[in-house]
Design a protein around this motif. Sequence first.
Motif, PDB file in Angstrom:
ATOM      1  N   HIS A  23      -0.875   0.911   2.796  1.00 38.39           N
ATOM      2  CA  HIS A  23      -0.345   2.271   3.140  1.00 38.39           C
ATOM      3  C   HIS A  23       0.712   2.711   2.245  1.00 38.39           C
ATOM      4  O   HIS A  23       1.191   3.769   2.021  1.00 38.39           O
ATOM      5  N   LEU A  24       1.541   1.683   1.306  1.00 36.64           N
ATOM      6  CA  LEU A  24       2.437   2.039   0.424  1.00 36.64           C
ATOM      7  C   LEU A  24       2.173   2.270  -0.754  1.00 36.64           C
ATOM      8  O   LEU A  24       2.852   2.579  -1.760  1.00 36.64           O
ATOM      9  N   MET A  25       0.865   2.467  -1.203  1.00 36.19           N
ATOM     10  CA  MET A  25       0.379   2.635  -2.442  1.00 36.19           C
ATOM     11  C   MET A  25       0.896   4.121  -3.199  1.00 36.19           C
ATOM     12  O   MET A  25       0.852   4.231  -4.242  1.00 36.19           O
ATOM     13  N   THR A  26       1.013   4.992  -2.346  1.00 42.16           N
ATOM     14  CA  THR A  26       1.693   6.459  -2.830  1.00 42.16           C
ATOM     15  C   THR A  26       3.321   6.360  -2.364  1.00 42.16           C
ATOM     16  O   THR A  26       4.034   7.470  -2.570  1.00 42.16           O
ATOM     17  N   ASP A  27       3.816   5.204  -2.058  1.00 42.99           N
ATOM     18  CA  ASP A  27       5.605   5.405  -1.686  1.00 42.99           C
ATOM     19  C   ASP A  27       6.104   5.607  -3.020  1.00 42.99           C
ATOM     20  O   ASP A  27       5.989   4.883  -4.108  1.00 42.99           O
ATOM     21  N   PRO A  28       6.985   6.714  -2.897  1.00 43.28           N
ATOM     22  CA  PRO A  28       7.812   6.987  -4.175  1.00 43.28           C
ATOM     23  C   PRO A  28       8.353   5.799  -4.707  1.00 43.28           C
ATOM     24  O   PRO A  28       8.462   5.769  -5.909  1.00 43.28           O
TER      25      PRO A  28
END
Length: 255
Positions: free
Chosen positions: A208-213
Amino acid sequence: MKPNIDHAVKIFSSVSEQLGPEYLAYITLPNVVLTLCGARAYCDGVFWSRDNKDLLGKWDKELSALMGVIKGQNVALWSDAVIEQTVAGDKYASYEFIVKDGLHYAITHTNLLGPIRFEDIEAEASRAKIIELLVKNLKSQPALKEYPKESLYDIAFGILLGYPDKAILGTILRWNNNGPFEEPLIDADIRGASYYTCPQPIYSYPRHLMTDPAICAHEKLWSGLLKDYYQSDFHTSLEKNDDFRAKVRELGNPR
């Protein structure tokens, strides 16, 4: 200090001038490039001899000389070069070192540690002692009080490797909850991390962190540094050098 390939090129140039361009085959590796750019504190290298004792002895002497030059540049806080053996009896030459600039960058870009003086870490004489100091600091943080000591060691090592906080904690949480229906971990997208064979500078994090800035910015930084270095005039020229190419083949690491 902002990570920059100029820092790595300066050290590589000094090694080449003092020992010869062939010695760069040991260190012009993705994990070392990132470390000498100042993007992380720790790196290592491993070289297998295929049971050639003479080659192992040669590599050991060369690695000791190489670590001496790196320490002489006032770059490394600590370094080690040894011959080691696996449980199966396979021998290999290895090195590891911790750099000042990368350590300073790592401890100032993490929110996992409490107040800590760089001078106190710098005073420690080995990787093990530096990690112990970081673990002691981590144990005092309220947000980490439920973590077992083994996990605190993993966190401390992750900090030395320059990994993002969310990636470190997310991965450890997944390791500690290894059920069949838990969220999977994915590998960070670090372009150029496999340019040469080495302990690859690729970390993992929950999907779920793959798009975390913060994660995306970190992947972009490391990928950019590697691309800038391997496409630089310095490395392009190095790859054409016959002595370097011969050493790369000797180490079993051709592209």
